[in-house]
Scaffold this active site. Structure first.
Site, PDB file in Angstrom:
ATOM      1  N   GLU A  55       0.889  -1.202  -0.115  1.00 39.68           N
ATOM      2  CA  GLU A  55      -0.027  -0.021   0.048  1.00 39.68           C
ATOM      3  C   GLU A  55       0.747   1.302   0.057  1.00 39.68           C
ATOM      4  OE1 GLU A  55      -3.890   0.303   1.586  1.00 39.68           O
ATOM      5  OE2 GLU A  55      -3.054   1.075   3.254  1.00 39.68           O
ATOM      6  N   LYS A  57       0.606   4.711   0.871  1.00 39.26           N
ATOM      7  CA  LYS A  57       0.047   5.405   1.989  1.00 39.26           C
ATOM      8  C   LYS A  57       0.825   6.459   2.746  1.00 39.26           C
ATOM      9  CE  LYS A  57      -0.943   3.331   5.800  1.00 39.26           C
ATOM     10  NZ  LYS A  57      -1.669   2.583   6.984  1.00 39.26           N
ATOM     11  N   LYS A 116      -7.792   2.539  -2.613  1.00 36.93           N
ATOM     12  CA  LYS A 116      -8.422   2.333  -0.913  1.00 36.93           C
ATOM     13  C   LYS A 116      -8.925   3.777  -0.769  1.00 36.93           C
ATOM     14  CE  LYS A 116      -7.801   0.389   2.960  1.00 36.93           C
ATOM     15  NZ  LYS A 116      -6.380  -0.033   3.573  1.00 36.93           N
ATOM     16  N   GLU A 161     -14.545  -5.510   2.338  1.00 38.59           N
ATOM     17  CA  GLU A 161     -13.812  -5.732   3.872  1.00 38.59           C
ATOM     18  C   GLU A 161     -14.932  -5.978   4.840  1.00 38.59           C
ATOM     19  OE1 GLU A 161     -10.666  -2.839   4.909  1.00 38.59           O
ATOM     20  OE2 GLU A 161     -11.946  -2.329   6.737  1.00 38.59           O
ATOM     21  N   ASN A 182     -10.148  -7.193   8.056  1.00 36.03           N
ATOM     22  CA  ASN A 182      -9.462  -6.330   8.775  1.00 36.03           C
ATOM     23  C   ASN A 182      -9.236  -6.680  10.260  1.00 36.03           C
ATOM     24  OD1 ASN A 182      -8.355  -3.879   9.710  1.00 36.03           O
ATOM     25  ND2 ASN A 182     -10.019  -2.465   8.736  1.00 36.03           N
ATOM     26  N   GLU A 212      -5.985  -8.046   6.266  1.00 27.01           N
ATOM     27  CA  GLU A 212      -5.621  -6.645   6.186  1.00 27.01           C
ATOM     28  C   GLU A 212      -5.251  -6.427   7.813  1.00 27.01           C
ATOM     29  OE1 GLU A 212      -9.153  -5.898   3.077  1.00 27.01           O
ATOM     30  OE2 GLU A 212      -9.011  -4.576   4.924  1.00 27.01           O
ATOM     31  N   SER A 213      -4.247  -5.392   7.884  1.00 28.27           N
ATOM     32  CA  SER A 213      -4.090  -4.690   9.127  1.00 28.27           C
ATOM     33  C   SER A 213      -2.879  -5.577  10.018  1.00 28.27           C
ATOM     34  CB  SER A 213      -5.120  -4.386  10.018  1.00 28.27           C
ATOM     35  OG  SER A 213      -5.657  -3.076   9.041  1.00 28.27           O
TER      36      SER A 213
END
Length: 283
Positions: A55, A57, A116, A161, A182, A212-213
């Protein structure tokens, strides 16, 4: 839609800004000829790489500071490190993203690009072309089936998600074939990798599953893969340091076998200090 009082203040602010942008509208509908995300995952697997969506970001409410590097250079570094796909933030107020950045990145690389953002209305789908668009089940509520159909009508692949089993059931009922779990709780913004492990067993085999995360080390990669992740979405752990080296450490986590940890600090070494508790680690 979920009661906003259950969301962290930063998340409520993000949603408010998303609704303001949605109200602005946008003339015309995009028509996308997407690069195949599942095929990109398959190519990574065939090459011995863990499929990672890296990502771009610049910043976020859960990280300190801003990374001001040229996003094209960052994206190219991630691809050089073995990323199967990229994710680009287009949310401007809280993440420093833009649709212009996504357009430039997608033009510069040959892998699929995920947009995103926090899409809460159909008009937001027409802001920019991407290969994949994100819909967050908790934010769109009962609008999920209509937004999923609207995105597919434009040619987008759609990553839905979820955070728990109830949201997963809604995503599957709506026809989702790409699901991201997530690990971050949107009420307190705390990360727990156990979230993925609790949801993953209930995802059908024909649905591509993305963790994710909170993924910041080779150990985390192997843990999520063992729990059933077809791919991983990683942001902060890659953006913190040398993005090519950080991406490579994660994409080669399974090939490394007995390596203690990924080179998450970008120092070129797989050392014990790089394997860390991700309870509070943002992605």
């Amino acid at each position: 839609m979920e009661d906003q009082t259950e969301l962290a203040p930063a998340v409520r602010s993000i949603l408010s800004a998303a609704r303001d942008r949605a109200a602005e509208g946008r003339p015309g509908e995009v028509a996308v000829d997407p690069r195949d995300l599942r095929a990109a995952f398959d190519r990574a697997e065939a090459d011995g790489r863990v499929p990672v969506i890296a990502e771009v970001k610049p910043t976020s409410p859960t990280t300190e500071g801003t990374r001001a590097d040229d996003p094209i250079a960052l994206a190219e570094g991630m691809v050089a490190g073995g990323a199967a796909a990229l994710s680009v933030l287009t949310e401007p107020a809280h993440f420093g993203g833009s649709t212009d950045t996504l357009e430039r990145v997608r033009e510069a690389v040959d892998v699929p690009v995920l947009r995103k953002d926090f899409v809460v209305a159909e008009s937001q789908l027409d802001a920019v072309e991407s290969d994949v668009v994100l819909l967050i089940a908790r934010f769109v509520g009962d609008e999920l089936p209509d937004l999923l159909d609207a995105a597919r009508d434009r040619g987008f692949q759609v990553l839905v998600e979820v955070h728990d089993r109830d949201e997963l059931e809604r995503a599957l009922d709506a026809g989702a074939t790409l699901v991201g779990v997530n690990n971050r709780d949107l009420a307190e913004l705390v990360v727990d990798l156990g979230t993925f492990e609790s949801v993953a067993p209930h995802v059908p085999d024909d649905v591509a599953l993305i963790a994710e995360s909170g993924i910041g080390s080779a150990a985390d990669v192997r843990r999520m893969r063992a729990a059933g992740a077809d791919a991983l979405l990683v942001g902060s752990a890659i953006m913190d340091g040398d993005v090519a080296a950080n991406t490579r450490a994660l994409t080669r986590a399974e090939a490394a076998g007995d390596a203690v940890g990924a080179d998450a600090d970008g120092d070129g070494a797989n050392d014990e200090s790089d394997t860390r508790d991700t309870t509070e680690t943002p992605t």
